[in-house]
Design a protein around this motif. Structure first.
Motif, PDB file in Angstrom:
ATOM      1  N   TRP A   1      49.122  30.305 -10.301  1.00 61.26           N
ATOM      2  CA  TRP A   1      48.307  29.677  -9.638  1.00 61.26           C
ATOM      3  C   TRP A   1      48.592  29.167  -7.719  1.00 61.26           C
ATOM      4  O   TRP A   1      50.027  29.249  -7.109  1.00 61.26           O
ATOM      5  N   VAL A   2      47.416  28.588  -7.484  1.00 59.25           N
ATOM      6  CA  VAL A   2      47.313  27.699  -5.488  1.00 59.25           C
ATOM      7  C   VAL A   2      46.768  26.683  -5.922  1.00 59.25           C
ATOM      8  O   VAL A   2      46.018  26.206  -6.747  1.00 59.25           O
ATOM      9  N   LEU A   3      47.625  25.963  -4.923  1.00 56.50           N
ATOM     10  CA  LEU A   3      47.455  24.483  -4.891  1.00 56.50           C
ATOM     11  C   LEU A   3      45.959  23.949  -3.690  1.00 56.50           C
ATOM     12  O   LEU A   3      46.624  24.822  -2.524  1.00 56.50           O
ATOM     13  N   VAL A   4      45.094  23.355  -3.892  1.00 55.50           N
ATOM     14  CA  VAL A   4      44.240  23.611  -2.167  1.00 55.50           C
ATOM     15  C   VAL A   4      44.827  22.053  -1.790  1.00 55.50           C
ATOM     16  O   VAL A   4      43.924  21.221  -2.521  1.00 55.50           O
ATOM     17  N   ASP A   5      44.624  21.826  -0.646  1.00 55.77           N
ATOM     18  CA  ASP A   5      44.808  20.225  -0.010  1.00 55.77           C
ATOM     19  C   ASP A   5      45.449  19.737  -1.285  1.00 55.77           C
ATOM     20  O   ASP A   5      45.963  20.337  -1.815  1.00 55.77           O
ATOM     21  N   ALA A   6      46.431  18.629  -0.475  1.00 53.47           N
ATOM     22  CA  ALA A   6      48.075  17.628  -0.889  1.00 53.47           C
ATOM     23  C   ALA A   6      47.196  16.271  -0.487  1.00 53.47           C
ATOM     24  O   ALA A   6      48.375  15.722  -0.566  1.00 53.47           O
ATOM     25  N   GLY A   7      46.024  15.904  -0.929  1.00 58.28           N
ATOM     26  CA  GLY A   7      45.764  14.604  -0.998  1.00 58.28           C
ATOM     27  C   GLY A   7      45.706  13.646   0.169  1.00 58.28           C
ATOM     28  O   GLY A   7      46.715  13.925   1.272  1.00 58.28           O
ATOM     29  N   MET A   8      46.272  12.045  -0.160  1.00 60.91           N
ATOM     30  CA  MET A   8      46.729  11.559   0.426  1.00 60.91           C
ATOM     31  C   MET A   8      47.961  10.977   0.572  1.00 60.91           C
ATOM     32  O   MET A   8      48.905  11.222  -0.427  1.00 60.91           O
TER      33      MET A   8
END
Length: 290
Positions: free
Chosen positions: A58-65
């Motif tokens: 799987w892949v994470l899109v963006d990394a939040g605050m």
């Protein structure tokens, strides 16, 4: 273009800049489409995209605050397993609320981070974004925007440019689409098979400059956040490009996911009336002479 600066030590310039703004949706995990879910971290969304075959990862899109790494890792353990990690992290752009945990996550997981080549200066420690525009037409968050970080993070050896052919490493069913305006190298992700869109901040579904609407996550298809958008002509063209895809489901950087007719009608209206609905009447980056 110069190569990314990978000689400097990896550095997170947002790690001591907790932003005390949250919403009623913070912590909510929602399925958007098959093998796509989004997590709201305070006021911003990150996405988890799984492949058709679980073994393909799987892949994470963006990394939040800033300070959200523990929250994201907790959800990863619950959704994918105790020792799971993504094949990669993909950034729609490098603003502080989309890279807040990226340095810590990249180091913990030892995975590559992909961004458009025009975003590389902002994620390799070489260049800060333009200052947020507190003078722009908008609500309280616009006035508070000078408090938001605009300094670059430095991902060092972890960061790589997205392939120029539109493919996304680790996501063979998806392609990236250039959607500049909110930032120079902003990209959106699209899966043609079911017309699922991850739009980043090319458009959003909450009026991001209004603190009241952000806290309550009041649903409204809007242009990109006003106080950080520096090229309104490009932003308009990006919305029109995304509307032409006729997405069936969309998750944006801020606000709730939208689907079906609601998405189609709202995005079409925004594309047609972008100058009236999205472009501020005044602000440092606004040119109303054309």
């Amino acid at each position: 273009m110069k190569e990314p600066n990978t000689d400097r030590d990896i550095e997170n310039t947002t790690d001591d800049r907790y932003i005390p703004i949250t919403s009623v949706k913070s912590g909510a995990l929602q399925t958007v489409a098959e093998r796509v879910c989004c997590l709201t971290v305070q006021v911003v969304n990150v996405c988890f995209i799984g492949n058709r075959e679980p073994a393909d990862g799987w892949v994470l899109v963006d990394a939040g605050m800033p300070h959200s790494a523990d929250t994201i890792q907790h959800v990863v353990r619950e959704q994918f397993g105790e020792h799971s990690k993504p094949k990669a992290i993909v950034l729609t752009h490098g603003h502080f609320d989309h890279v807040g945990a990226v340095v810590e996550l990249a180091e913990a997981w030892q995975v590559p981070v992909y961004a458009h080549e025009l975003e590389l200066p902002y994620v390799t420690g070489r260049q800060s974004y333009p200052d947020p525009d507190a003078s722009v037409e908008g609500g309280l968050l616009a006035k508070l925007s000078p408090l938001f970080p605009n300094e670059p993070v430095n991902l060092g050896k972890h960061v790589r440019a997205l392939p120029s052919d539109g493919t996304i490493p680790g996501l063979p069913e998806w392609r990236w689409i250039p959607t500049p305006g909110h930032s120079p190298g902003h990209v959106s992700l699209f899966r043609e098979a079911d017309r699922t869109l991850i739009a980043g901040d090319a458009f959003v579904t909450v009026r991001q400059d209004s603190l009241f609407k952000v806290i309550l996550q009041y649903e409204e298809i809007c242009g990109p956040p006003r106080y950080f958008t520096t090229d309104w002509k490009a932003a308009k063209e990006s919305v029109q490009r995304l509307e032409a895809l006729k997405p069936a489901a969309a998750v944006t950087g801020h606000g709730v996911p939208v689907f079906g007719d609601e998405l189609a009608q709202g995005l079409a209206k925004l594309a047609r009336q972008f100058d009236r609905l999205a472009v501020p009447d005044y602000g440092r980056y606004v040119d109303r002479t054309h």
